[in-house]
Design an enzyme around this catalytic site. Structure first.
Site, PDB file in Angstrom:
ATOM      1  N   ASP A  34      44.361  67.596  44.313  1.00 33.57           N
ATOM      2  CA  ASP A  34      45.162  66.927  43.278  1.00 33.57           C
ATOM      3  C   ASP A  34      46.183  67.897  42.700  1.00 33.57           C
ATOM      4  OD1 ASP A  34      43.616  64.807  43.711  1.00 33.57           O
ATOM      5  OD2 ASP A  34      42.583  64.813  41.761  1.00 33.57           O
ATOM      6  N   GLU A  36      47.547  70.582  44.107  1.00 35.69           N
ATOM      7  CA  GLU A  36      48.672  70.833  45.022  1.00 35.69           C
ATOM      8  C   GLU A  36      49.642  69.648  45.041  1.00 35.69           C
ATOM      9  OE1 GLU A  36      46.999  73.442  48.699  1.00 35.69           O
ATOM     10  OE2 GLU A  36      45.834  71.667  48.140  1.00 35.69           O
ATOM     11  N   PHE A  37      49.058  68.451  45.007  1.00 33.81           N
ATOM     12  CA  PHE A  37      49.900  67.244  44.993  1.00 33.81           C
ATOM     13  C   PHE A  37      50.791  67.255  43.750  1.00 33.81           C
ATOM     14  CE2 PHE A  37      50.981  62.842  44.237  1.00 33.81           C
ATOM     15  CZ  PHE A  37      51.191  62.325  45.507  1.00 33.81           C
ATOM     16  N   SER A  83      47.839  27.489  48.378  1.00 32.00           N
ATOM     17  CA  SER A  83      46.443  27.915  48.239  1.00 32.00           C
ATOM     18  C   SER A  83      45.709  27.590  49.535  1.00 32.00           C
ATOM     19  CB  SER A  83      45.797  27.245  47.042  1.00 32.00           C
ATOM     20  OG  SER A  83      46.006  25.876  47.130  1.00 32.00           O
ATOM     21  N   LEU A  84      44.423  27.818  49.525  1.00 33.78           N
ATOM     22  CA  LEU A  84      43.633  27.548  50.723  1.00 33.78           C
ATOM     23  C   LEU A  84      42.679  26.411  50.413  1.00 33.78           C
ATOM     24  CD1 LEU A  84      42.722  31.237  51.536  1.00 33.78           C
ATOM     25  CD2 LEU A  84      44.068  29.746  53.007  1.00 33.78           C
ATOM     26  N   GLU A 113      38.540  37.220  57.441  1.00 32.50           N
ATOM     27  CA  GLU A 113      38.857  38.265  56.456  1.00 32.50           C
ATOM     28  C   GLU A 113      38.116  37.982  55.169  1.00 32.50           C
ATOM     29  OE1 GLU A 113      43.081  37.878  55.714  1.00 32.50           O
ATOM     30  OE2 GLU A 113      43.347  37.356  57.810  1.00 32.50           O
ATOM     31  N   LYS A 115      37.890  37.146  51.220  1.00 32.56           N
ATOM     32  CA  LYS A 115      38.712  36.445  50.237  1.00 32.56           C
ATOM     33  C   LYS A 115      38.675  37.272  48.958  1.00 32.56           C
ATOM     34  CE  LYS A 115      39.587  31.853  48.292  1.00 32.56           C
ATOM     35  NZ  LYS A 115      40.457  32.380  47.313  1.00 32.56           N
ATOM     36  N   ASP A 117      39.161  38.543  45.343  1.00 29.90           N
ATOM     37  CA  ASP A 117      39.212  37.810  44.075  1.00 29.90           C
ATOM     38  C   ASP A 117      40.071  38.597  43.092  1.00 29.90           C
ATOM     39  OD1 ASP A 117      38.761  35.919  42.225  1.00 29.90           O
ATOM     40  OD2 ASP A 117      36.709  36.518  41.759  1.00 29.90           O
ATOM     41  N   GLU A 172      46.607  40.822  47.648  1.00 30.41           N
ATOM     42  CA  GLU A 172      45.899  40.609  46.399  1.00 30.41           C
ATOM     43  C   GLU A 172      45.771  41.945  45.668  1.00 30.41           C
ATOM     44  OE1 GLU A 172      45.173  37.361  46.648  1.00 30.41           O
ATOM     45  OE2 GLU A 172      43.706  36.938  45.087  1.00 30.41           O
ATOM     46  N   TYR A 225      48.966  39.088  54.776  1.00 35.63           N
ATOM     47  CA  TYR A 225      49.764  37.993  55.318  1.00 35.63           C
ATOM     48  C   TYR A 225      51.224  38.445  55.402  1.00 35.63           C
ATOM     49  CZ  TYR A 225      51.233  32.990  55.537  1.00 35.63           C
ATOM     50  OH  TYR A 225      51.743  31.767  55.903  1.00 35.63           O
ATOM     51  N   LYS A 291      41.359  32.135  59.586  1.00 39.19           N
ATOM     52  CA  LYS A 291      42.725  31.710  59.924  1.00 39.19           C
ATOM     53  C   LYS A 291      42.862  31.559  61.436  1.00 39.19           C
ATOM     54  CE  LYS A 291      44.595  34.476  56.130  1.00 39.19           C
ATOM     55  NZ  LYS A 291      45.214  35.750  55.762  1.00 39.19           N
ATOM     56  N   LYS A 315      33.640  29.663  50.486  1.00 42.20           N
ATOM     57  CA  LYS A 315      33.341  30.313  49.209  1.00 42.20           C
ATOM     58  C   LYS A 315      31.854  30.634  49.109  1.00 42.20           C
ATOM     59  CE  LYS A 315      35.981  29.423  45.735  1.00 42.20           C
ATOM     60  NZ  LYS A 315      36.990  30.040  44.897  1.00 42.20           N
ATOM     61  N   CYS A 409      20.282  36.647   9.229  1.00 41.78           N
ATOM     62  CA  CYS A 409      20.706  37.791  10.025  1.00 41.78           C
ATOM     63  C   CYS A 409      19.490  38.663  10.357  1.00 41.78           C
ATOM     64  CB  CYS A 409      21.739  38.592   9.239  1.00 41.78           C
ATOM     65  SG  CYS A 409      22.204  40.124  10.067  1.00 41.78           S
ATOM     66  N   CYS A 412      20.004  42.095   8.243  1.00 41.46           N
ATOM     67  CA  CYS A 412      20.062  42.210   6.775  1.00 41.46           C
ATOM     68  C   CYS A 412      19.526  40.976   6.066  1.00 41.46           C
ATOM     69  CB  CYS A 412      21.490  42.507   6.331  1.00 41.46           C
ATOM     70  SG  CYS A 412      22.590  41.093   6.522  1.00 41.46           S
ATOM     71  N   CYS A 427      27.121  36.460  10.429  1.00 38.15           N
ATOM     72  CA  CYS A 427      26.492  37.004   9.234  1.00 38.15           C
ATOM     73  C   CYS A 427      27.640  37.341   8.278  1.00 38.15           C
ATOM     74  CB  CYS A 427      25.699  38.264   9.573  1.00 38.15           C
ATOM     75  SG  CYS A 427      25.292  39.211   8.091  1.00 38.15           S
ATOM     76  N   CYS A 433      25.861  44.731   5.812  1.00 39.05           N
ATOM     77  CA  CYS A 433      24.974  44.548   6.970  1.00 39.05           C
ATOM     78  C   CYS A 433      25.126  45.761   7.900  1.00 39.05           C
ATOM     79  CB  CYS A 433      25.366  43.245   7.666  1.00 39.05           C
ATOM     80  SG  CYS A 433      24.456  42.927   9.172  1.00 39.05           S
TER      81      CYS A 433
END
Ligand code: IVH
Length: 671
Positions: A34, A36-37, A83-84, A113, A115, A117, A172, A225, A291, A315, A409, A412, A427, A433
């Site tokens: 990190d 060096e980057f 959509s699918l 593949e 899906k 989320d 996604e 895609y 697909k 799903k 509560c 208290c 409460c 409280c």
């Protein structure tokens, strides 16, 4: 260095940084530390600062963000984002396969593949450079979130290899789960609420105005895609494999994230594998996408109004487990909200052991008739915290009794209240409280509020337990003599704490207002209130109507404020904080020089603008070193043109060769 050498060096550094970035974020194979980057990046940044003519908007230095999007422009999708169609059982998949086979008249090759989320994104590239990134929106038009997407390290800004001139790639964007839980831990420490689910959080992050914040959030992305007129291949799998060579993160076969299947059984195999293994992934998926691989057959199958006929999503069912509900307990939050919690016999669910689950509120318990001792079904859906979704009545013991929701509560013993229209019990004893006081104090000292160094949640707990602090005002009476005798309180930490408390008296009013912890008054609302009313006295005395007239303050917030200030204890608390010397008024800051980006430039501002008043724009110009003039002349550098600007002005500017700027161009220059 000669200019040509500078350019060469900039190109070399950029290329090397791009390659290391690719190795790390796409191939999971770090080839440099990190440190060096960062050093290479710093070198590039310095060269770009010195020679701005060579700075490229897609340079690796731009990953850290910095540009502000005031308003996300709406963009019409070149290809609608459909959509699918979903299926929840295997029969539906078999039917899908039969339909496709019938039309093809032969054996069909499918791809499988995950899906993902997350949040769908369409990114277009022109001549190998990231051109624009647009959210799905309503499918036909979405929001331009380019500045934010450019900060996502696994999305290339500049392609390599043999890519088409003009194409779009879709995928996604999501929160890796490890990043998401880190974020929540941080939020909790800083007194913010935890975010409930990674998908909504990713969606919210993509719509943030400050791309620097987005850059810090470490979002992930898979692309699945490719669309365009001149794609190199006639199949989905080949184009995806090609996209990988251009620098994209696409699902790969070797990690089982992608497969080519020649039969429904092979599809089921892929589904079965991921149904079990999905919890090992560092991101959420909610199914599998199947697909048709061949583009000619895809075209033949075509689309319905909403989705392609050549693809289907399977799903996964939200995972459930049955276990015994041992006890219902009740948690009291910082605002007094009561949350019923199911304490369960530990059970394995979606890869983790679950001991507690949410019961939401009294209505939910009543609706499902949930009782202690019941065998209940627990489900892990999109939310991180599992919930109880049902009771196995057949297993209920004959001596079970209905749950009687608490009326007092648990901390208290104050009688609980329920505000009309709200599901939660509260409460009302907000000043005394214990969990409410401790929660309020933790919020008060948090970084975005009073930012008191040397004080943390544990110390608050300790100070409260020994009786040194009973409310936030008491923090300002603490002395070294009080603190030194306590456990884990050495001289240095005591001094640190007292200094932190003293310094907090300089924290500006809007943060004090946020820190007090009034319901619904978050950071932004506190800012709006402070800016509008200027002092706590004006807020305390403001009527409900005056409050709702403030930008972004609605009924709910105004009501909460009215209620808060109607309480005598609260007013006394505010009075005491004022006595202690906290900032209870806005500082009037004269607009001072913030930059010199417009040094030596003259502007004419004309028309109506979206995000600024005309005066606001003029102030902004001056604060950044520019000058405002009333009419256009040869010497004018820019005409800042809003809506409804007269045509004469425009003509004059054009004839004199004065550059005409839109509001967007102006804000871009500013940032
Ligand atoms: S292909 C026309 N592949 O699911 C179909 N979509 O419910 C184009 N999604 O809008 C989409 N993983 O946001 C495709 N491997 C994947 C996907 C995927 C998730 C999302 C995508 C789509 C939604 C449809």
């Amino acid at each position: 260095m000669e200019k040509s050498e500078v350019l060469k060096k900039i190109e070399e550094l950029s290329e090397s940084l791009r390659q290391h970035n690719h190795n790390y974020y796409i191939d999971d194979n770090a080839t440099i530390s990190d440190y060096e980057f960062d050093m290479l990046l710093k070198e590039l940044q310095e060269l770009e600062d010195k020679f701005p003519e060579f700075a490229d908007e897609n340079s690796p230095t731009k990953r850290v963000g910095g540009s502000i999007t005031k308003k996300f422009e709406t963009v019409i999708h070149r290809y609608p984002m459909l959509s699918l169609s979903n299926s929840y059982n295997r029969e539906e998949l078999t039917e899908f396969d039969e339909r496709v086979q019938k039309l093809a008249g032969k054996k069909v090759e499918y791809t499988c593949e995950l899906k993902y989320d997350g949040v769908a994104i369409g990114i277009s590239y022109k001549k190998g450079r990231l051109y624009r990134a647009v959210t799905r929106g309503d499918g036909s038009k979405g929001d331009d979130v380019t500045a934010n997407v450019k900060t996502i390290r696994s999305i290339p800004l500049q392609l390599k290899g043999n890519f088409p001139d003009d194409f779009e790639i879709r995928g996604e964007i999501f929160y890796p789960l490890s990043v998401f839980s880190e974020l929540n831990e941080k939020r909790e420490k800083e007194g913010d609420d935890r975010l409930a689910n990674p998908r909504n959080a990713a969606s919210g992050t993509l719509k943030m105005h400050d791309s620097k914040v987005v850059a810090s959030r470490k979002l992930g992305c898979y692309l699945y895609y490719v669309l365009g007129e001149n794609l190199p291949y006639r199949s989905h799998s080949e184009n995806l494999a090609a996209a990988a060579t251009w620098g994209f993160k696409v699902p790969k076969m070797d990690k089982k994230l992608f497969s080519i299947s020649n039969s429904i059984d092979e599809i089921f195999e892929f589904i079965d594998y991921w149904n079990l293994e999905r919890h090992q992934l560092d991101f959420e998926i909610d199914g599998i996408v199947i697909k048709v691989n061949d583009y000619d057959l895809q075209e033949e199958l075509g689309f319905t109004a909403k989705s392609p006929r050549w693809a289907i999503a399977y799903k996964f069912k939200a995972e459930q487990a049955e276990t015994k509900l041992n006890q219902i307990t009740y948690q009291v939050g910082r605002t007094g909200a009561i949350t019923p919690v199911a304490n369960l016999e530990p059970v394995l669910l979606a890869g983790t052991t679950v001991k507690r689950a949410s019961l939401h509120n009294a209505d939910q318990i009543e609706k499902l008739d949930i009782r202690e001792g019941d065998i209940v079904q627990v489900e892990k859906g999109g939310e991180i915290i599992p919930k109880v979704v049902g009771v196995n009545l057949a297993m209920r013991s004959s001596d079970s009794t209905a749950t009687h929701y608490i009326e007092q509560c648990p901390e208290c013993e104050t009688d609980l209240i329920r505000i009309e229209g709200e599901a939660q019990h509260y409460c009302p004893n907000s000043s005394f409280c214990p969990p409410q006081i401790k929660g309020k104090m933790t919020h008060f000292i948090s970084r975005k509020a009073m930012d008191i160094d040397g004080l943390g949640e544990e110390t608050i707990e300790q100070l409260f337990e020994v009786g040194l602090v009973k409310n936030i005002v008491d923090l300002y009476d603490l002395t070294a003599e009080d603190l030194l005798p306590l456990e884990r309180m050495a001289q240095k930490s005591v001094m640190n704490l007292l200094e932190g408390v003293e310094n907090s008296k300089q924290i500006p009013f809007q943060r004090v207002l946020f820190g007090i912890g009034i319901r619904y008054v978050g950071e932004t609302v506190a800012k709006k209130l402070a800016k509008h009313f200027k002092s706590i006295d004006a807020i305390v005395n403001a009527s409900f109507e005056e409050m709702i007239n403030v930008d972004e303050i609605g009924d709910k917030i105004a009501e909460s404020l009215q209620q808060y200030f109607a309480n005598e204890d609260n007013r006394a608390l505010i009075y005491s904080l004022k006595e202690k010397g906290l900032q209870m008024e806005m500082e009037e800051v004269e607009s001072t020089q913030v930059s010199n980006v417009f040094e030596g430039k003259t502007f004419v501002v004309s028309g109506v603008f979206e995000n600024y008043s005309r005066d606001g724009l003029k102030k902004e110009i001056e604060a950044n070193g520019g000058k405002n003039v009333g009419s256009i002349s040869k010497k004018t550098n820019y005409l800042l043109a809003g809506d409804k600007m007269g045509p004469a002005k425009k003509e004059k500017a054009e004839s004199l060769g004065v550059t005409i700027l839109s509001e967007t161009e102006f804000t871009e220059m500013l940032h």
